[in-house]
Each structure stands twice: as C-alpha cells, then as structure tokens.
Design a protein around this motif. Structure first.
Motif, PDB file in Angstrom:
ATOM      1  N   LEU B 258       0.840  -1.199   0.000  1.00 62.16           N
ATOM      2  CA  LEU B 258       0.000   0.000   0.000  1.00 62.16           C
ATOM      3  C   LEU B 258       0.876   1.250   0.000  1.00 62.16           C
ATOM      4  O   LEU B 258       0.657   2.191  -0.750  1.00 62.16           O
ATOM      5  N   SER B 261       2.554   1.876  -3.271  1.00 66.19           N
ATOM      6  CA  SER B 261       1.713   2.159  -4.431  1.00 66.19           C
ATOM      7  C   SER B 261       1.156   3.581  -4.437  1.00 66.19           C
ATOM      8  O   SER B 261       0.595   4.016  -5.423  1.00 66.19           O
ATOM      9  N   LEU B 273       4.891   3.346 -10.504  1.00 65.81           N
ATOM     10  CA  LEU B 273       4.468   3.071  -9.140  1.00 65.81           C
ATOM     11  C   LEU B 273       4.496   1.569  -8.916  1.00 65.81           C
ATOM     12  O   LEU B 273       4.268   0.795  -9.842  1.00 65.81           O
ATOM     13  N   ALA B 274       4.750   1.174  -7.675  1.00 68.25           N
ATOM     14  CA  ALA B 274       4.645  -0.250  -7.366  1.00 68.25           C
ATOM     15  C   ALA B 274       3.160  -0.617  -7.364  1.00 68.25           C
ATOM     16  O   ALA B 274       2.333   0.149  -6.903  1.00 68.25           O
ATOM     17  N   GLU B 275       2.839  -1.775  -7.882  1.00 66.07           N
ATOM     18  CA  GLU B 275       1.446  -2.211  -7.905  1.00 66.07           C
ATOM     19  C   GLU B 275       1.276  -3.373  -6.943  1.00 66.07           C
ATOM     20  O   GLU B 275       2.205  -4.133  -6.723  1.00 66.07           O
ATOM     21  N   ILE B 276       0.082  -3.478  -6.369  1.00 66.70           N
ATOM     22  CA  ILE B 276      -0.269  -4.728  -5.700  1.00 66.70           C
ATOM     23  C   ILE B 276      -1.057  -5.516  -6.733  1.00 66.70           C
ATOM     24  O   ILE B 276      -2.119  -5.069  -7.148  1.00 66.70           O
ATOM     25  N   PRO B 277      -0.534  -6.650  -7.200  1.00 64.00           N
ATOM     26  CA  PRO B 277      -1.254  -7.364  -8.254  1.00 64.00           C
ATOM     27  C   PRO B 277      -2.594  -7.894  -7.733  1.00 64.00           C
ATOM     28  O   PRO B 277      -2.769  -8.086  -6.529  1.00 64.00           O
TER      29      PRO B 277
END
Lengths: 322, 327
Positions: B258, B261, B273-277
């Motif tokens: 979180l 992201s 951005l980092a994603e939460i798949p």
C-alpha cells in the motif's frame, strides 16, 4: 511541431434560466478565458478544487459542450465552429476516459461491443477483423481475451477503467482527455491504472489532458501542470517547478494542503480560510483575493495577468511585480 | 476504573451480512483498544470492513441484513453488543458520537441547523429548547461558523460542503462525547477545506478530551492525524502500530504494498508506481488462510492454509503475518 491541442481564450458561461420564458437571470462563469497547448506525447494536468472549471474545459475540448468564446485547435485546425458532421473526422483523434467506471460503460453491452463500437462506426470493421482488433486492444490494457463476452458488472472498478481505456484507444487517437480517471479507485488499483496509462503513452505517443484534484497523482503522471481557480488558470508550467516552487499563493496552498503520507515530514503551515466562492459571482480583481493570505489593496480591483515568471512557467499574481 | 484503562476495547468482533448470495464476513475477528483521549486511525481500502467496524460499535447496521455474530465492544467497562435499543440510544450521540462522510446526506434537509444540534442536547442532557438552542449557537461559534446567531436558523442547503461538515462536528461534540467516530470525514471535501476540518476536529477533540477513531483510505490523512494506526484488509486487522513505527518500517506485506503504491508529492524518484497485483478477495467465500496470500509476494503454503494471528513483533508493533520476519 504543431500542438495536438491548442485552446485560446476559452470561455464557457452557463445560463441560469428562470420563469416560463426560461430567460437567463444570471450566468455561471465556469470557464473564463483559458489558454494552453499540448504537444504530441505530452501530459498536461489540469488541477484545482471543485467548481474551478477543470471538467468543463475537458468537456469543451471534446466538444461535448459548446464554448461561449475562444478557439479550440486540433493539429492546427480550428474546430471550434465545426458542426457535428464536419467534426466527425476529428472525433477519432480525441478520445475520452471518464471518472466513474460504473457509469461510463453501457451495462447492457458486452465488453466486446463496448470496445468494438468505435471501430464499427468509424472504420466499418466487422466479423473476424473486428474481433481481432478488439482482442488486441484488450491485451494492450491487460485484460484477458475471454473478457469480450462479459458484461461490465462482472469487472472490478480498476478493470472497468481498463475497458474504458481500450475503448478510447480503439481509433488510435492522438489525444486522450481523462477526467479524474483514477479518483474512484483504491490506491493499489490506482497505481495499476496510472502505470498502464504511462505505458500506453510511451507505446503510442499519446498526449493526455489529465484532469485531477490530486497533486500527488498529477506529479506522477504529468509533464506540465495548469492550476485553475474559479474558471481561470492561475499558474501553468513544468510540474517540478510549479510544485516545488509555486509562485501563485493558491498553488502554494494546494501543495501545502495535500496530506503527506509521512508522519515525520515538515509541513507548510499555510491554511486557507473559507470555501471557494461561487462562480456565479466571482470576486472582483484577482478572483483568489477573498482567500489569499497575502492580499493587497490592488488585488481587490485589478485583475492580474498570466505572464512568464520563470522560463516556461506563467503565473497570475500581483505579488510577482515586486 | 483507573485512568489508564482503555476507554474502548474491541475484542474479536465479527459482523456478518446475510444476503441472497450468501454470508459476507465484512468484519472477521477484529480487535483493538483505545485509550482515553487517543487518536486511532483505521486505514484500508474499500470493502476492508473499516466502516462496518465503526457502525458495529454504535450498532447502526441494518438489523435484518446484518448481525454481530461474535466478539465484544467494551466501552467504559460495559459490553455494548448485548445492550437493547433504548440503552444504545442513551450512548449514541451522547457518550459516543459519529461524523459521517457525506455532509450532504447526513443532515436532515427540512430542519434548521440549530434544531438538529439542539435535538441531541435536549434529549441527552434534558436541556430546555431555549438552552439547547443557545448551546447550538455556542457550538457553531466553536466550529468557527461566522455569524452563528443568524446561521443557526438556516437550513443545510444554505451551507457549503465544508460548512456542513463543521455543523456535523458541532453536532457530534455538542454533548461532550468520550469517543468520536469519524468515518472518512473529509473525503468529500476539497483539500484546502480538508486541512481546515482536520485541524478543527483535532483541536476541539483536545479541548473536550474525547478519544477519536478516524477511519480513512488516505495514508496521508493518517500520517497527519493519528497517534496509532490499525491497518485492515478483507475484514481483518493485518497490522497495528504507532504511526511513526508504521511508516518507518511497515511489517505486513499488504501495508508495504500500500505504501509503495501511493504517489507521493516531491518524492517520486521512479516514474513507475509499485502495484499490488490482483484484487481484494470475495468475502462471501470463507478464507482459511491469510486473506492477502493470493496477492502476496511472500506467500507460502502455510499462509494459504492457516490464518496468521496478530502478534507483537517487538515494541508494540503488531502484524498478522507468518513471514513478517522475512522481507
């Protein structure tokens, strides 16, 4: 290289109609003299609070509303006065993505029909050719091919925004107008959609007019930022300059008000008083003067002009004369 | 009761919704405690159960659709779960008050602002209509509504969004509650107004000495207001810590995802951005293991089979993760 989109002196006043004759008794000055240009492959972000006119600008550019004044040029052609038929070829070049992924997809159509409709209408595709193009578009936005036969309600908010993007991409537009495309999404999903939009921009050389109230999102996806307040642009320039060293007090207040996800961060203590005044009767002089912490006598009477204050950045504030 | 005893203790709360499609485990074993005067933030994405937790505390859920099926809500030493409706009415708006997200729909459009604030004071404190209205004016001044004597007779539609939320705060605090539940109180407001309202709420909370539970999806708002934070995912608490500890070193992979992201102002080095798949799980299907396992980069077979308990990982930093030590 000519701008994909150039608007000059754009004005939109909405009448407030009263009585049996529906006569206008007042005008909402939603957009009041806005000018900017977007180069190919560039993202210009329009930011501001509710009622500042940012969504109206987006609708005017898309010709969903008729401007009261000013001009809109697409690839150098003035399209302001074109009727629906004459505008049709330009429609392909400018597509849109909306805020609400639940309201912007027809619930009775399958995804394949939603994404395929522009191809049928504008390119006369059908049968196998249409299916292939649609499958290709879904793959581009990261949706599985079996999605074509499903209805929008079977998808999550983030997936629906991907469907909206696939539909927007169908006609190979040069410009996509996106009105708060991620503000209805949860943050983890928001990141997926923002990344996708940036990937698509790179792949297709798309330009975006990106409307948002969220400065952190804007800083991420934008190249340039235009800050709007009560129908006018108060500051416009490259994102890093505008956000790191805002010249207009309203921009500074917006940056200061954005919550920082870090409890140790140093915070700008500037807090604005009051709410945004009504665009029905915007304040005299500088429209921001009723909330500006640095207001001077001159601001109440004289409207400041938007002018270059540092290379590539323009702002409209009397303080900058000093 | 000694002064350091928690004012509120939620123990293994379980709230289920009973729909045609099956049972939704909206709140699935939530525990936390709150000290008097403390500000606790509850953060999570839509559907994580943060609002249902607040509504369960006040027992404001639709009775035919939902039920608290287990757990305790101990407020000032009394469990609220078994209380009957008249007893709950004594508490609601009096010792526990709530501010909702929508200032538009949470005020009655056909009553004046003054009548709405006065109602709570009249009912809970037995004040006369005249005294209650005087209190309403006093409260409007406290939340800095200009020209309060005149505006007390105005209707909600005559107020802007920010002003309405001030009215909501005035109403919530009119009986000096010991606990204030604020559910996304600024989400519908513009940022410059949000800042005013958050400041006002925290300043008045100090003055009145209420504890606050601030529910939000916005980690920025949490960082600026809360002392301690509960992170929820899929109806469960996944992490709980002091705010600085949480932001300095989040332990649960969901919290870490979180935080990675969110776009941060003046902070973005990498453009991506980092994603939460993936997406949040369907709460109608029982989840035997960790609810985050299908999206978690660290998940093992153990994570999919057994739900990890919320455990102290050192100095009061709790996380529910079998792999919290790794990473």
């Amino acid at each position: 290289m000519s701008a994909v989109l150039a608007v000059d002196g754009l004005v939109k006043h909405f009448p407030i109609l009263r009585g049996v004759l529906r006569r206008p008794v007042a005008w909402v000055r939603a957009v009041d003299g806005v000018s900017f240009a977007i180069e190919p492959g560039e993202t210009l972000c329009l930011v501001g609070e509710s009622g500042c006119g940012k969504s109206t600008v987006a609708r005017l550019v898309l010709r969903l509303d008729e401007p009261t004044g000013g001009t809109i040029r697409l690839d150098g052609t003035d399209v302001t006065a074109l009727d629906e038929r004459a505008f049709a070829p330009f429609r392909k070049r400018v597509q849109m993505v909306f805020q609400d992924p639940y309201a912007s997809l027809n619930p009775r159509l399958k995804v394949g029909q939603i994404v395929g409709e522009p191809l049928e209408n504008y390119e006369g595709l059908s049968g196998k050719a249409l299916e292939e193009r649609v499958a290709g578009l879904l793959a581009k936005v990261g949706l599985r091919p079996e999605g074509v036969g499903r209805y929008p309600f079977e998808f999550s908010g983030g997936q629906r925004q991907r469907i909206g993007l696939a539909r927007a991409l169908a006609l190979n537009p040069k410009l996509i107008v996106a009105d708060e495309p991620v503000s209805a999404l949860d943050v983890s999903v928001q990141a997926q959609v923002l990344n996708l939009m940036m990937d698509l921009q790179e792949e297709f050389g798309l330009a975006y007019l990106f409307v948002s109230h969220d400065l952190a999102v804007v800083e991420h996806i934008g190249h340039r930022i235009a800050v709007m307040y009560l129908g006018e642009i108060v500051e416009i320039g490259p994102k890093q300059v505008v956000l790191d060293e805002p010249k207009h007090p309203y921009t500074r207040a917006l940056v200061a008000a954005a919550p920082i996800p870090d409890p140790r961060a140093k915070r700008d203590t500037l807090v604005l008083e009051g709410d945004v005044p009504s665009p029905l009767n915007p304040p005299s002089g500088c429209r921001f003067h009723t909330r500006c912490p640095f207001v001077m006598e001159r601001c109440r009477q004289e409207t400041p002009m938007l002018r270059e204050v540092t290379p590539g950045r323009r702002a409209a504030c009397h303080l900058l004369d000093a | 009761m000694d002064a350091t005893a928690p004012i509120l203790e939620v123990q293994d709360l379980r709230t289920h919704f009973f729909t045609q499609d099956g049972v939704t485990r909206a709140v699935d074993g939530v525990s936390f405690a709150l000290e008097p005067g403390e500000t606790l933030g509850i953060v999570g994405e839509s559907g994580c159960g943060k609002s249902v937790t607040a509504l369960s505390i006040l027992r404001l859920l639709p009775p035919k659709l939902s039920r608290i099926v287990g757990g305790k809500v101990i407020f000032e030493g009394t469990d609220l779960v078994p209380l009957d409706e008249p007893a709950m009415r004594e508490i609601r708006g009096n010792r526990i008050a709530m501010i909702f997200q929508e200032p538009m729909t949470s005020l009655n459009p056909v009553l004046t602002i003054g009548e709405q604030i006065a109602e709570a004071v009249r009912i809970h404190q037995g004040a006369s209509q005249k005294d209650a209205l005087a209190r309403a004016v006093e409260m409007l001044k406290l939340v800095r509504i200009p020209d309060a004597e005149r505006r007390v007779g105005d209707y909600p539609h005559q107020f802007s969004g920010g002003m309405r939320q001030r009215v909501m705060i005035a109403m919530a605090l009119s009986c000096n509650p010991k606990l204030l539940l604020a559910d996304e109180p600024t989400t519908a407001l513009d940022v410059t107004v949000q800042k005013q309202i958050l400041r006002l709420m925290l300043e008045l909370k100090e003055r009145i000495g209420s504890a606050v539970i601030l529910i939000t999806h916005d980690l920025g708002v949490i960082a600026e207001t809360a002392k301690r934070v509960v992170v929820m995912y899929a109806g469960r608490v996944v992490e709980q810590a002091e705010v600085t500890a949480l932001f300095d070193a989040p332990l649960h992979p969901y919290t870490r995802g979180l935080m990675a992201s969110i776009p941060r102002l003046k902070h973005n080095r990498a453009r991506r951005l980092a994603e939460i798949p993936g997406i949040v799980p369907d709460l109608r299907t029982p989840i035997p293991g960790c609810a985050f396992a299908p999206r978690c980069p660290l998940a093992t077979d153990r994570c999919r089979e057994a739900a990890p308990p919320l455990e102290d990982q050192g100095s009061g930093h709790f996380a529910a993760c079998w792999e919290a030590g790794r990473a």
